[in-house]
Design a protein around this motif. Structure first.
Motif, PDB file in Angstrom:
ATOM      1  N   GLU A   1       0.844  -1.187   0.000  1.00  0.00           N
ATOM      2  CA  GLU A   1       0.000   0.000   0.000  1.00  0.00           C
ATOM      3  C   GLU A   1       0.881   1.240   0.000  1.00  0.00           C
ATOM      4  N   ASP A   2       0.369   2.304  -0.621  1.00  0.00           N
ATOM      5  CA  ASP A   2       1.089   3.568  -0.563  1.00  0.00           C
ATOM      6  C   ASP A   2       0.405   4.501   0.427  1.00  0.00           C
ATOM      7  N   SER A   3       0.955   5.682   0.626  1.00  0.00           N
ATOM      8  CA  SER A   3       0.453   6.602   1.649  1.00  0.00           C
ATOM      9  C   SER A   3      -0.944   7.132   1.339  1.00  0.00           C
ATOM     10  N   SER A   4      -1.388   7.035   0.089  1.00  0.00           N
ATOM     11  CA  SER A   4      -2.721   7.528  -0.258  1.00  0.00           C
ATOM     12  C   SER A   4      -3.805   6.466  -0.055  1.00  0.00           C
ATOM     13  N   GLY A   5      -3.415   5.249   0.318  1.00  0.00           N
ATOM     14  CA  GLY A   5      -4.366   4.158   0.494  1.00  0.00           C
ATOM     15  C   GLY A   5      -4.453   3.259  -0.723  1.00  0.00           C
TER      16      GLY A   5
END
Length: 158
Positions: free
Chosen positions: A99-103
């Motif tokens: 997952e990345d920081s934006s979801g």
């Protein structure tokens, strides 16, 4: 390419309305059915980490399974036309999604671990080499933007 095209269609139907639709993030089920004409439905959901039903297949399971099945089907074909008799095949494939920081997120890799039994008299070196060719021909592996590794093990057995 040979110029031939193949077309596929599926219907994904959400079955998770629990009475109030998507009125809130926690008010609906992620359950759905995946169907194609003339085939039994596949029960789907999201990953349990995203409020899904762990008893149903999620898209991530299906992607890993698609890579594994495509490789297996090419491999069996190549063995059949190259004189290698496969008597058993099982793959414990595993994928990693980050997952990345934006979801959002993406798959970073998939590892296929086929365990293949070939009949006595089959060329086990050729059986190993055919995994490389199967990987090169796999339609699904050729369609993804992350590494797909193959860690095959060949056993000669009855």
């Amino acid at each position: 390419m040979s110029g031939r095209e193949h077309h596929y269609g599926t219907t994904v139907s959400w079955t998770g309305n629990q009475g109030s639709g998507t009125a809130g993030y926690k008010t609906y089920s992620r359950d759905h059915d995946i169907a194609a004409p003339g085939k039994p439905p596949i029960p789907g959901s999201s990953d349990p980490a995203f409020r899904g039903d762990p008893a149903r297949y999620n898209p991530e399971d299906m992607l890993v399974a698609s890579l594994s099945a495509c490789h297996m089907l090419w491999y069996l074909h190549l063995c059949a036309v190259n004189g290698v008799t496969v008597t058993a095949y099982a793959d414990e494939a595993a994928g990693t999604m980050a997952e990345d920081s934006s979801g959002g997120g993406r798959f970073t890799d998939v590892v296929l671990r086929p365990r293949v039994t070939v009949a006595p008299g089959s060329d086990s070196a050729k059986a190993v080499a055919l995994h490389h060719e199967a990987h090169e021909k796999c339609f699904i592996a050729n369609s993804v933007n992350f590494p797909v590794r193959v860690e095959a093990k060949i056993t000669v057995g009855p």
